[in-house]
Design an enzyme around this catalytic site. Structure first.
Site, short mmCIF file in Angstrom:
data_model
loop_
_atom_site.label_atom_id
_atom_site.label_comp_id
_atom_site.label_asym_id
_atom_site.label_seq_id
_atom_site.Cartn_x
_atom_site.Cartn_y
_atom_site.Cartn_z
N ASP A 64 0.85 -1.18 0.00
CA ASP A 64 0.00 0.00 0.00
C ASP A 64 0.90 1.25 0.00
OD1 ASP A 64 -2.24 1.67 0.11
OD2 ASP A 64 -3.26 0.40 1.58
N GLU A 120 -10.75 6.40 4.61
CA GLU A 120 -9.72 5.80 5.46
C GLU A 120 -9.83 6.30 6.92
OE1 GLU A 120 -5.95 4.79 3.59
OE2 GLU A 120 -6.72 5.50 1.66
#
Length: 595
Positions: free
Chosen positions: A274, A480
């Site tokens: 990521d 997020e």
């Protein structure tokens, strides 16, 4: 293909191999950097665009500019350009924005999701992009998590079914294809990415990037099943999760990345980190980058989303290999997998993007598909009181109706996070689409008078003698960690609007949110309640069902809790006492013209 990979790798220097393992953001790249370092990949992070409101032509021109750099390197290995396309091609101006995954889970319609995958692939290719960081196959077990709307369901069986989006994105895998080998069916399809491996949706209290505490059986039966299906369907890449499993960071887990994913599951595509994922192996982040590179690469990560400083990554990885901390066989495994995906995509034959697919970006066919998805995703939670007759579907012909609420006339709020900007936006001028207010205006009879007020007071509602009201409220956009929320209440403006309107006139509340919210205190005041999730740009889909052109069919893909004290609470739990259970959803029949 294996022979082509071997011939190419035999010619590659260590520097060229390590270059292939690096992915950087377009903001940190030039054609010269791509050429000189033989970098394997570029990406657009959330909101990273060539220019505001960039056209398909500008995207293609940008991607091709970088690709020309890659092709002029010594061996001319094409780069692969990746982007987050998590509910349509969501960074791009005027792209079709589909409902977020939580709504698609409520449709239970895997064929619909496959068609959405195919549409998203076409829109990505329209802008010259052949690789998307989707789907998110997280199993969100706690709605306090800020990424819960990126998860199809708390139930792994539904998540498994929805991996059909991979077949839409990448193409139908040939009948005789080997299991686990990446497959991309030509230049109208894209490489997909199953993410975030593994357990991202199971962290304590739903805290983003935190620790998933679970036994091996629980990990395999709840968080892993989506990966089995994705690999069988030929998914090209898998992205590793920021989170930890029983205290071990996934970006450092050799056991899960190498032994289980690559070994047991025989995944043959490449594993990608990521954004700054290896940097987060230390606290503070990036405090010891040598440690991060060593543990990330040795865990089995093939491509590192660096994403801003490629020279630091390349220098450190080169030094670690030269000093025997990382083996050449580990580097070769990574490069072999990256090249396998590039060959399977046909990137070597067709490295350049062209403008031939430009008309697919935000096309009417795709908007119609998104509208269908909205209709099927809506879940009717209440329709009339215990003894009252149902209020939905609403009559199109009325003398005067009220549309109210913060989310009625706000395309940004309606789309949620990961839309044009990473965190989402407020307002109607950021991309093309139809607000719920606009859709209602189109749907009702021309003689029906509509009053709109974002936050009406009680006097206004009482004095106007409305036939009925539609109140559209919910969460403001987030993505997020910014979405982690321990309260899960409707923002105060929304609850005020519900009370001012619903106490005084017959009302339908349409909740626009990425997850269930606390509804108990307000439920008795509403005549009807619709969970609309984050529907995207096609607000007509909401009006289609409110006014009975189509019936309500959606079923909850998540448990609707009574209070946050109950969380985590999932279907099958021993103590299960929800406000609305998993699978709940009232239905209505479409209204025929004659009636």
């Amino acid at each position: 293909m294996n022979i082509r990979i071997k011939i190419l790798m035999d010619q590659m220097t260590l520097q060229e191999k390590i270059g292939q393992m690096a992915q950087i953001d377009r903001r940190a790249a030039t054609a010269e950097i791509m050429r000189d370092y033989s970098l394997g990949s570029l990406l657009s992070g959330g909101g990273s665009v060539p220019s505001e409101r960039a056209t398909a032509e500008e995207w293609v021109e940008m991607v091709n500019g970088f690709q020309n750099g890659s092709l002029s390197s010594r061996l001319g290995i094409p780069m692969i350009y990746g982007i987050d396309a998590v509910h349509g091609h969501n960074n791009v101006y005027k792209a079709t924005i589909f409902p977020h995954n939580v709504g698609l889970g409520a449709t239970r319609d895997k064929d619909l999701v496959k068609r959405i995958g195919a549409a998203t692939a076409l829109e990505a290719r329209a802008t010259g992009i052949p690789y998307v960081f989707a789907p998110c196959i997280a199993v969100c077990r706690d709605p306090r998590w800020g990424r819960c709307y990126e998860s199809y369901s708390e139930d792994p069986k539904i998540v498994q079914e929805m991996t059909e989006i991979i077949v839409g994105l990448q193409g139908d895998i040939p009948a005789n294809a080997a299991k686990g080998v990446p497959y991309v069916g030509g230049n109208t399809k894209v490489a997909a990415c199953a993410k975030h491996f593994v357990g991202d949706g199971g962290t304590i209290n739903g805290i983003n990037e935190n620790n998933t505490v679970a036994g091996w059986h629980e990990l395999l039966s709840i968080h892993m099943p989506g990966y089995y299906q994705s690999i069988i369907k030929g998914v090209s890449t898998v992205m590793v999760s920021y989170s930890s499993y029983n205290g071990v960071k996934m970006h450092a887990s050799h056991k899960l990345v190498t032994k289980f994913l690559k070994g047991t599951l025989n995944f043959r595509g490449f594993v990608i980190s990521d954004w700054e994922g290896i940097d987060k192996l230390t606290y503070p982040q990036h405090a010891n980058y040598t440690h991060s590179v060593l543990y990330g690469v040795n865990a089995g990560i093939d491509m590192i989303m660096v994403p801003l400083n490629h020279t630091e990554f390349i220098d450190i990885l080169t030094s670690l290999v030269n000093n025997n901390f990382i083996t050449m066989s580990r580097i070769n495994d990574a490069v072999r997998r990256i090249l396998r995906v590039k060959f399977s995509m046909g990137l070597f034959e067709n490295p350049m993007a062209d403008l031939s697919l430009g008309d697919h970006l935000g096309s009417q066919a795709h908007r119609d598909l998104a509208r269908e998805a909205v209709r099927k995703s809506l879940v009717l939670l209440k329709n009339g009181g215990n003894a009252d007759s149902p209020i939905l579907p609403l009559p199109k012909k009325a003398s005067k109706i009220l549309v109210a609420g913060s989310h009625a006339n706000n395309l940004g709020y309606q789309c949620g996070g990961w839309t044009i900007a990473w965190q989402g936006l407020n307002g109607n001028n950021h991309t093309a689409g139809t607000t719920i207010l606009s859709a209602i205006s189109t749907a009702v009879d021309p003689s029906t008078e509509i009053a709109y007020s974002e936050s009406p007071d009680e006097d206004f509602v009482k004095s106007n003698n409305f036939d009925y009201a539609v109140v559209v409220v919910g969460e403001y956009p987030y993505a997020e960690t910014a979405g982690d929320n321990l309260d899960l209440t409707i923002p105060e403006q929304g609850t005020d609007t519900i009370m001012h309107v619903c106490v005084n006139v017959k009302c339908v509340v349409v909740l626009v949110s990425g997850r269930p919210l606390v509804m108990g205190p307000y439920l008795n005041y509403m005549d009807a309640l619709v969970a609309a999730w984050l529907p995207g740009t096609e607000g007509h889909g909401v009006a289609d069902v409110l006014f009975g052109d189509y019936g309500f069919t959606g079923k909850l893909s998540r448990t609707w809790f009574k209070t946050v004290d109950q969380l985590p609470m999932n279907v099958g739990d021993q103590h299960y006492d929800p406000l609305f259970p998993f699978g709940f959803g009232l239905t209505t029949e479409p209204v025929t013209e004659s009636s």
